[in-house]
Design a protein around this motif. Structure first.
Motif, PDB file in Angstrom:
ATOM      1  N   GLY A  67       8.216  14.769   5.423  1.00  0.00           N
ATOM      2  CA  GLY A  67       6.940  14.299   5.104  1.00  0.00           C
ATOM      3  C   GLY A  67       5.897  14.773   4.780  1.00  0.00           C
ATOM      4  O   GLY A  67       5.978  16.262   4.782  1.00  0.00           O
ATOM      5  N   TYR A  68       4.588  14.634   4.654  1.00  0.00           N
ATOM      6  CA  TYR A  68       3.465  15.116   4.765  1.00  0.00           C
ATOM      7  C   TYR A  68       2.307  14.224   5.313  1.00  0.00           C
ATOM      8  O   TYR A  68       2.230  12.883   5.158  1.00  0.00           O
ATOM      9  CB  TYR A  68       2.980  15.266   3.110  1.00  0.00           C
ATOM     10  CG  TYR A  68       1.891  15.826   2.824  1.00  0.00           C
ATOM     11  CD1 TYR A  68       1.365  17.280   3.413  1.00  0.00           C
ATOM     12  CD2 TYR A  68       0.788  15.077   2.344  1.00  0.00           C
ATOM     13  CE1 TYR A  68       0.292  17.744   2.960  1.00  0.00           C
ATOM     14  CE2 TYR A  68      -0.439  15.530   1.883  1.00  0.00           C
ATOM     15  CZ  TYR A  68      -0.887  17.164   2.405  1.00  0.00           C
ATOM     16  OH  TYR A  68      -1.896  17.733   2.170  1.00  0.00           O
ATOM     17  N   TYR A 118       6.365   8.989  12.524  1.00  0.00           N
ATOM     18  CA  TYR A 118       5.153   9.169  13.073  1.00  0.00           C
ATOM     19  C   TYR A 118       4.060   9.386  12.048  1.00  0.00           C
ATOM     20  O   TYR A 118       4.232  10.271  11.182  1.00  0.00           O
ATOM     21  CB  TYR A 118       5.244  10.661  13.768  1.00  0.00           C
ATOM     22  CG  TYR A 118       3.765  10.818  14.705  1.00  0.00           C
ATOM     23  CD1 TYR A 118       3.714  10.001  15.937  1.00  0.00           C
ATOM     24  CD2 TYR A 118       2.969  11.578  14.286  1.00  0.00           C
ATOM     25  CE1 TYR A 118       2.439  10.180  16.787  1.00  0.00           C
ATOM     26  CE2 TYR A 118       1.666  11.916  14.869  1.00  0.00           C
ATOM     27  CZ  TYR A 118       1.578  11.241  16.143  1.00  0.00           C
ATOM     28  OH  TYR A 118       0.546  11.165  17.008  1.00  0.00           O
ATOM     29  N   GLY A 119       3.170   8.335  12.105  1.00  0.00           N
ATOM     30  CA  GLY A 119       2.102   8.326  10.802  1.00  0.00           C
ATOM     31  C   GLY A 119       1.779   6.824  10.461  1.00  0.00           C
ATOM     32  O   GLY A 119       2.134   5.918  11.048  1.00  0.00           O
ATOM     33  N   ASP A 120       1.390   6.906   9.384  1.00  0.00           N
ATOM     34  CA  ASP A 120       1.183   5.442   8.593  1.00  0.00           C
ATOM     35  C   ASP A 120       2.074   4.919   7.844  1.00  0.00           C
ATOM     36  O   ASP A 120       2.280   5.754   6.861  1.00  0.00           O
ATOM     37  CB  ASP A 120      -0.267   5.761   8.118  1.00  0.00           C
ATOM     38  CG  ASP A 120      -0.612   4.296   7.364  1.00  0.00           C
ATOM     39  OD1 ASP A 120      -0.461   3.434   7.989  1.00  0.00           O
ATOM     40  OD2 ASP A 120      -1.297   4.581   6.137  1.00  0.00           O
ATOM     41  N   THR A 121       2.782   3.997   8.193  1.00  0.00           N
ATOM     42  CA  THR A 121       3.506   3.143   7.205  1.00  0.00           C
ATOM     43  C   THR A 121       2.790   2.017   6.603  1.00  0.00           C
ATOM     44  O   THR A 121       3.435   1.338   5.590  1.00  0.00           O
ATOM     45  CB  THR A 121       4.645   2.610   7.994  1.00  0.00           C
ATOM     46  OG1 THR A 121       4.406   1.499   8.932  1.00  0.00           O
ATOM     47  CG2 THR A 121       5.566   3.824   8.845  1.00  0.00           C
ATOM     48  N   ILE A 122       1.542   1.537   6.943  1.00  0.00           N
ATOM     49  CA  ILE A 122       1.059   0.530   6.540  1.00  0.00           C
ATOM     50  C   ILE A 122       0.210   0.830   5.277  1.00  0.00           C
ATOM     51  O   ILE A 122       0.333   0.071   4.287  1.00  0.00           O
ATOM     52  CB  ILE A 122       0.043  -0.257   7.494  1.00  0.00           C
ATOM     53  CG1 ILE A 122       0.768  -0.739   8.509  1.00  0.00           C
ATOM     54  CG2 ILE A 122      -0.775  -1.428   7.181  1.00  0.00           C
ATOM     55  CD1 ILE A 122      -0.013  -0.866   9.935  1.00  0.00           C
ATOM     56  N   GLY A 233      -0.550   9.492   5.550  1.00  0.00           N
ATOM     57  CA  GLY A 233       0.841   9.892   5.355  1.00  0.00           C
ATOM     58  C   GLY A 233       1.605  10.061   6.787  1.00  0.00           C
ATOM     59  O   GLY A 233       1.099   9.434   7.824  1.00  0.00           O
ATOM     60  N   GLY A 234       2.580  10.729   6.843  1.00  0.00           N
ATOM     61  CA  GLY A 234       3.455  10.608   8.312  1.00  0.00           C
ATOM     62  C   GLY A 234       4.827  11.428   7.931  1.00  0.00           C
ATOM     63  O   GLY A 234       5.055  12.095   6.803  1.00  0.00           O
TER      64      GLY A 234
END
Length: 472
Positions: A67-68, A118-122, A233-234
Motif C-alpha cells: 500500500g501507500y 490500516y488507513g482509509d478504505t472509505i 491511502g493505507g
C-alpha cells in the motif's frame, strides 16, 4: 450526646478493626492478596528519545504489507511485495492452448483480532501495478530494492474492501461455471500475451520442477501507483499461506474430439519451508518523513518534546531511560519493589480514523551486545515450557486501553534489578507490535502508529509508578 446500644456497638467494632490493621495502605482493598499493591508509592521520572528503526527481516512472515499512505504526522509510507510464483508440477496445457485470462489473486489476511488494513478504505482510491521481477527473490530485508522489468503487466484501480467477501466464477472443466463466495481479496488481471508466451508456451517442460519454472519466470512484484492513487491511502496485509494467494490461469485447449475444453489452474505464491514459514515472498518498505514532526525529532534528538512517536513497518521507536533508578537505593535505602508499572498515555489528542492508535506495543531491552532481549517480567509472565501464554502476556501488558487512552506494562522484576544493580540498562525500547505476535525486532506485519506523551509534559505524562517496601 446520646448513644443507642446499636450506635455503641458500631463504634466499638470500627475501633477494633482499625486498631487491628497493621498496614494502613491496604485499607479498603478487597482484592486477591497476590495482586494487592502495598508499600510506598514513588513516581519515578522517565526520559525518551526517538530512534529510527533498522530494516526488518521479511522472510517467513505470517502476512505481508502492500500500500501507500500519507500521514500528516508520520509522512509517507509505501510497501510493495515481491512474489515467487510456484508451478503446479507437470501442468499439461494441452494441444494449442490459448489463454482466456490470468489473474493475480491476493487474499487479505484474516488472522483473528488483527488489523488487516490500516488507513482509509472509505474515501481513498488505490491503484496497484504489477511487474515481472528481473531476478529471483533472494533478499528479504525491508530496505532491499527488488529489481523489476518496467513493462506493466497488470493494474487494479478502485477502492479496497478488506472486510467484504467477493463473488467469483468457479471454472470446472467440462461443466458449467458456478458462482461462489470467497474471502476478501484483490484480483488483478494480467497481460494475456505475456502469460501466454512466458507460461503456456513453455509446455510441460516449463513446469517440470520449481527450479526450472522460477529460473524462467522469476516472479511478480506489486506496488501502489502513487500518481494514480488518491486520498490518504493505507496499507493492506495479505496472506500467502497454502493456497491463499495465487496466479489463476484459465485457457482453452483442443480435446481428442477436436472440440474445445476450458481448463484452469492456480499457481501458488510462496511456499512453506520445513519450519512452516513462507519462503519466496519479500516486502520492500519505504518511509519519507520530510517536513514532519517525526523528522524534527530524528534530526534534533536532544530537544525537549511533549510527545514522541511509535510506528510499525520498521518506522520509528522510542528509547526510554529510567534516570532515577541508579541512585534509588541511595535516596530511599534498600527496598523490595512490590510492583512497578510503566504508564504510557497517548499525547497530541485522541486518535481518529484512519490513524487509530496501535493496538499493542512491545517493551524490550538491549543485552550487553546490544541485541534485543525480553525483559525478565515478560519471560516470567508470558513464557513457559509449553510456549507463549496469552494470559501471561495480558498480565505483562502493552495492550491499548481505549477507555483511558493508555498502555501499561508491569515491569517489577526489571525495575528491581536496575535498582539493585544486577542489570545494567543498555537500552530499553518501546515499539509497535502485532496484536497477536509480541516482537522484539522491527516489525513488518503491523502498520499502526501511536503518538505518546513523554516525561516532559504536564499532561499525558509517561511515568514509572514504583510501590516499594523499605528493608534493613
Amino acid at each position: 450526646m446520646k448513644f443507642t446500644k446499636q450506635d455503641l456497638l458500631t463504634l466499638l467494632i470500627g475501633l477494633f478493626l482499625f486498631a487491628s490493621c497493621k498496614n494502613p495502605d491496604g485499607v479498603g482493598l478487597d482484592v486477591d492478596p497476590n495482586a494487592a499493591i502495598t508499600g510506598t508509592l514513588v513516581v519515578s521520572p522517565v526520559s525518551t528519545q526517538l530512534v529510527p528503526e533498522t530494516a526488518a527481516n521479511t522472510f517467513g512472515q505470517p502476512r505481508y504489507p502492500l500500500g501507500y499512505m500519507v500521514d500528516p504526522v508520520f509522512g509517507k509510507t509505501e510497501a510493495g511485495i515481491a512474489m515467487t510464483v510456484y508451478p503446479v508440477i507437470n501442468t499439461d496445457f494441452g494441444t494449442a492452448p490459448q489463454l482466456d485470462s490470468a489473474v493475480l489473486v491476493l487474499k487479505f489476511d484474516e488472522s483473528s483480532a488483527v488489523t488487516k488494513f490500516y488507513g482509509d478504505t472509505i474515501n481513498s482510491k488505490y491503484s496497484i501495478d504489477v511487474f515481472q521481477l528481473a531476478n529471483k527473490v533472494t533478499t528479504y530485508q525491508s530496505s532491499d530494492v527488488q529489481s523489476i522489468n518496467n513493462t506493466l503487466l497488470g493494474n487494479f484501480t478502485g477502492k479496497l474492501a478488506p472486510n467484504t467477501k467477493a463473488k467469483v466464477y468457479d471454472i470446472v472443466t467440462g461443466k458449467a461455471d458456478t458462482l461462489k463466495t470467497v474471502p476478501a481479496q484483490v484480483r488483478i488481471p494480467l497481460n494475456k500475451t505475456f502469460i501466454q508466451n512466458n507460461i503456456l508456451n513453455l509446455g510441460t517442460a516449463g513446469t517440470s520442477s520449481n527450479a526450472k519454472f522460477i529460473d524462467a519466470f522469476k516472479g511478480l512484484y506489486a506496488q501502489v501507483n502513487k500518481s494514480s492513487a488518491t486520498g490518504t491511502g493505507g496499507i493492506g496485509f495479505f496472506s500467502f499461506s497454502g493456497t491463499d494467494s495465487y496466479l489463476q490461469l484459465v485457457w482453452k485447449k483442443t480435446n481428442s474430439s477436436n472440440g474445445v475444453d476450458t481448463a484452469t489452474v492456480n499457481f501458488p505464491i510462496g511456499a512453506l519451508n520445513t519450519s512452516g514459514q513462507i519462503s519466496g515472498v519479500a516486502a520492500t518498505i519505504k518511509h519519507d518523513y520530510a517536513g514532519t514532526p517525526v523528522q524534527e525529532q530524528i534530526l534534533t534528538p536532544g530537544g525537549s518534546y511533549n510527545v514522541t512517536y511509535l510506528q510499525g513497518l520498521a518506522g520509528v521507536k522510542t528509547k526510554i531511560s529510567f534516570d532515577e533508578l541508579t541512585s534509588f537505593k541511595g535516596t530511599y535505602g534498600k527496598v523490595i519493589v512490590n510492583k512497578a508499572e510503566l504508564v504510557i498515555e497517548l499525547g497530541g489528542g485522541a486518535p481518529a480514523y484512519p490513524f487509530n492508535a496501535a493496538q499493542r506495543l512491545s517493551l524490550y531491552r538491549w543485552d550487553i551486545a546490544h541485541q534485543p532481549a525480553n525483559l525478565p517480567d515478560y519471560t516470567n509472565f508470558a513464557l513457559s515450557s509449553s510456549g507463549i501464554s496469552a494470559a501471561g502476556e495480558a498480565l505483562y501488558g502493552g495492550y491499548f486501553d481505549s477507555v483511558k487512552n493508555r498502555y501499561i506494562f508491569i515491569i517489577t522484576n526489571y525495575v528491581q534489578s536496575l535498582i539493585d544493580g544486577t542489570t545494567k540498562d543498555e537500552g530499553t525500547f518501546l515499539a509497535p507490535t502485532s496484536f497477536n505476535l509480541f516482537q522484539t525486532v522491527p516489525t513488518a506485519i503491523s502498520a499502526e502508529r501511536s503518538i505518546i506523551g513523554t516525561g516532559n509534559t504536564a499532561t499525558n505524562k509517561m511515568k514509572l509508578n514504583i510501590y516499594y517496601t523499605k528493608i534493613n
